[in-house]
Design a protein around this motif. Structure first.
Motif, PDB file in Angstrom:
ATOM      1  N   GLY A   1      -6.530   9.929 -14.105  1.00  0.00           N
ATOM      2  CA  GLY A   1      -5.798   9.003 -13.246  1.00  0.00           C
ATOM      3  C   GLY A   1      -6.180   7.541 -13.436  1.00  0.00           C
ATOM      4  O   GLY A   1      -5.316   6.686 -13.659  1.00  0.00           O
TER       5      GLY A   1
ATOM      6  N   GLU B   1       4.890  12.980  -5.526  1.00  0.00           N
ATOM      7  CA  GLU B   1       4.505  11.698  -6.118  1.00  0.00           C
ATOM      8  C   GLU B   1       5.356  10.558  -5.569  1.00  0.00           C
ATOM      9  O   GLU B   1       4.841   9.491  -5.205  1.00  0.00           O
ATOM     10  CB  GLU B   1       4.664  11.743  -7.644  1.00  0.00           C
ATOM     11  CG  GLU B   1       3.517  12.399  -8.374  1.00  0.00           C
ATOM     12  CD  GLU B   1       3.594  12.173  -9.879  1.00  0.00           C
ATOM     13  OE1 GLU B   1       2.554  12.269 -10.539  1.00  0.00           O
ATOM     14  OE2 GLU B   1       4.709  11.909 -10.386  1.00  0.00           O
TER      15      GLU B   1
ATOM     16  N   ARG C   1       1.826   7.601  -5.572  1.00  0.00           N
ATOM     17  CA  ARG C   1       0.668   7.650  -6.460  1.00  0.00           C
ATOM     18  C   ARG C   1       0.688   8.964  -7.250  1.00  0.00           C
ATOM     19  O   ARG C   1       1.361   9.903  -6.858  1.00  0.00           O
ATOM     20  CB  ARG C   1      -0.636   7.525  -5.669  1.00  0.00           C
ATOM     21  CG  ARG C   1      -0.850   8.542  -4.574  1.00  0.00           C
ATOM     22  CD  ARG C   1      -2.203   8.277  -3.900  1.00  0.00           C
ATOM     23  NE  ARG C   1      -2.503   9.233  -2.852  1.00  0.00           N
ATOM     24  CZ  ARG C   1      -2.254   9.047  -1.569  1.00  0.00           C
ATOM     25  NH1 ARG C   1      -1.640   7.937  -1.177  1.00  0.00           N
ATOM     26  NH2 ARG C   1      -2.580   9.952  -0.671  1.00  0.00           N
TER      27      ARG C   1
ATOM     28  N   ASN D   1       0.829  -1.199   0.000  1.00  0.00           N
ATOM     29  CA  ASN D   1       0.000   0.000   0.000  1.00  0.00           C
ATOM     30  C   ASN D   1       0.863   1.249   0.000  1.00  0.00           C
ATOM     31  O   ASN D   1       1.930   1.272   0.622  1.00  0.00           O
ATOM     32  CB  ASN D   1      -0.908   0.020   1.240  1.00  0.00           C
ATOM     33  CG  ASN D   1      -1.953  -1.067   1.210  1.00  0.00           C
ATOM     34  OD1 ASN D   1      -2.431  -1.436   0.136  1.00  0.00           O
ATOM     35  ND2 ASN D   1      -2.305  -1.583   2.380  1.00  0.00           N
ATOM     36  N   PRO D   2       0.412   2.330  -0.687  1.00  0.00           N
ATOM     37  CA  PRO D   2       1.189   3.567  -0.691  1.00  0.00           C
ATOM     38  C   PRO D   2       1.223   4.187   0.693  1.00  0.00           C
ATOM     39  O   PRO D   2       0.351   3.927   1.522  1.00  0.00           O
ATOM     40  CB  PRO D   2       0.419   4.455  -1.684  1.00  0.00           C
ATOM     41  CG  PRO D   2      -0.971   3.901  -1.710  1.00  0.00           C
ATOM     42  CD  PRO D   2      -0.818   2.425  -1.491  1.00  0.00           C
TER      43      PRO D   2
ATOM     44  N   VAL E   1      -3.799   4.341 -14.797  1.00  0.00           N
ATOM     45  CA  VAL E   1      -3.578   3.114 -14.035  1.00  0.00           C
ATOM     46  C   VAL E   1      -3.965   1.890 -14.860  1.00  0.00           C
ATOM     47  O   VAL E   1      -3.271   0.871 -14.875  1.00  0.00           O
ATOM     48  CB  VAL E   1      -4.361   3.152 -12.713  1.00  0.00           C
ATOM     49  CG1 VAL E   1      -4.307   1.803 -12.009  1.00  0.00           C
ATOM     50  CG2 VAL E   1      -3.808   4.235 -11.798  1.00  0.00           C
TER      51      VAL E   1
END
Length: 435
Positions: free
Chosen positions: A294, A133, A138, A3-4, A298
């Motif tokens: 976005g 970023e 992300r 996870n970010p 992705v």
């Protein structure tokens, strides 16, 4: 998949500050663009002469763009953004005075100051945005540029309304200058110090070694700001192709920003208010594309998205150029705006993705993009004197077609020893600035 990172308060304030000032920059740019027909009439100049006036913006912008990367490496992004904000405000006030006094030289000088401020600030903004970023893991740059586009929508609406009621251009731009100054003060206070800065005299020997290495990779030794250091990143063939893509996409965006109202007025016989409305439609399309792009990035990846974007933009430009129906041409600018919306931010993200020396690469591609965005479009004025403004836009069409052919360069490079780990801070940024 990991996870970010969770965004902490400092990073959230950092990101919000970038969003706010990009919004303010968009308002100021669109406020000028929407009033270009009124300024041209007040100055009583031809389209070609108006191109000369617009070169004030180009000259100042390129001076700012060329200086910005080196200044960020020496002083950090925050100081460069502060200087850029001051020049933006000063430029708006000088433009306001020149327009009110109907002095072409005054407008030229004001545009030069405004352009210098924009060039300084926006390259630094891209470096800051790329750092955010990498910190968050992300996309941030598409929304950051979306804020600029949203600002152009606000500025275009304001300009259209004030054009309709014949509000003086000078007072209009003076009020915008005050708003930009207020946004600039808050922004500078919120941005952490040191992003993108390379310190040879760092207290930490490891930091000093890293700065020296970055300079050596750039060909500039311990002086990475030199011409050799700035040019060395272009030895990478992939970066050259990315630069060509950003040239085309930024040229398409900048041509609309500089000429769209006049293109509709002179090329399709619309009123000045309708010209401003058309520019607003373009700005809305740009904003929509950047805020909604976005998920597409992705799912399909930057190469496919930018390829389709270039073709969509080309279709819009073709309809504006070749259609004799003003209503159809006005509607086609939506395609132009949607197609051009993601080109600039996606190419900048690709330039700094998964490699060392990311700040230098981002600065290099930003410089190429702003060169096309700011210097190229005014030159269309000279061509327009010979073939007409509509026909001059064929240049934009050709560039977009060329960009669509080389978008494979935007694919993420394979993993290797030269990559920075996901979420890595910008070169020179201190860990304390990121948490």
């Amino acid at each position: 998949m990991k996870n970010p990172p969770v965004m902490d308060a400092t990073t959230r304030r950092w990101r919000a500050a970038l969003f706010l000032f990009m919004l303010a920059t968009g308002v100021s740019m669109a406020s000028w663009v929407a009033r270009t027909p009124a300024v041209r009439d007040a100055l009583d100049v031809t389209t070609g002469s108006m191109g000369l006036v617009l070169f004030g913006l180009s000259v100042g912008s390129m001076a700012g763009v060329l200086a910005s990367g080196g200044l960020v490496r020496r002083r950090g992004g925050r100081q460069v953004i502060a200087a850029g904000a001051g020049l933006l405000v000063a430029g708006l006030l000088v433009i306001a005075g020149g327009a009110a006094l109907e002095v072409s030289a005054g407008v030229f000088c004001g545009l030069a100051l405004f352009g210098a401020g924009m060039g300084l600030a926006e390259v630094a903004f891209n470096i800051e945005g790329a750092a955010v970023e990498r910190t968050l893991g992300r996309p941030v740059l598409p929304v950051l540029h979306g804020c600029f586009s949203l600002g152009t929508v606000v500025g275009a609406l304001l300009g259209m309304g004030l054009t309709a009621v014949r509000f003086p251009v000078g007072w209009h731009l003076a009020v915008v200058a005050v708003a930009v100054a207020a946004a600039g003060v808050w922004t500078v206070r919120a941005i952490p110090a040191g992003t993108g800065q390379e310190k040879a005299d760092s207290e930490d020997p490891a930091d000093s070694d890293a700065a020296s290495a970055a300079g050596s990779e750039g060909g500039g030794g311990r002086h990475p700001d030199g011409i050799r250091g700035q040019l060395a990143v272009w030895r990478d063939r992939r970066l050259v192709l990315i630069g060509l893509i950003v040239l085309a996409m930024a040229f398409a965006e900048g041509s609309a920003n500089d000429w769209l109202p006049l293109l509709m007025v002179d090329g399709h016989g619309t009123s000045a208010t309708a010209g401003s409305l058309t520019f607003m439609l373009f700005a809305v399309a740009m904003t929509t594309g950047r805020f909604t792009g976005g998920p597409l990035l992705v799912r399909y990846g930057p190469a496919a998205v930018v390829r389709v974007s270039a073709l969509v933009a080309a279709a819009g430009v073709a309809l504006v150029v070749f259609s004799d129906n003003a209503l159809l041409a006005g509607a086609a600018v939506v395609l132009w705006g949607l197609g051009a919306s993601l080109g600039f931010p996606v190419t900048i993200s690709a330039a700094g993705e998964g490699v060392r020396n990311a700040s230098a690469r981002v600065a290099a591609v930003s410089t190429a993009g702003y060169a096309a965005f700011l210097v190229g479009p005014p030159s269309l004025g000279f061509l327009a004197d010979q073939v007409g403004l509509r026909n001059a836009m064929v240049v934009v069409l050709v560039l977009l077609g060329g960009a669509a052919l080389i978008t494979r360069a935007l694919r993420t490079p394979p993993s290797g020893a030269g990559e920075e780990p996901p979420g890595a801070p910008a070169p020179g940024a201190r860990q304390s600035d990121l948490v």
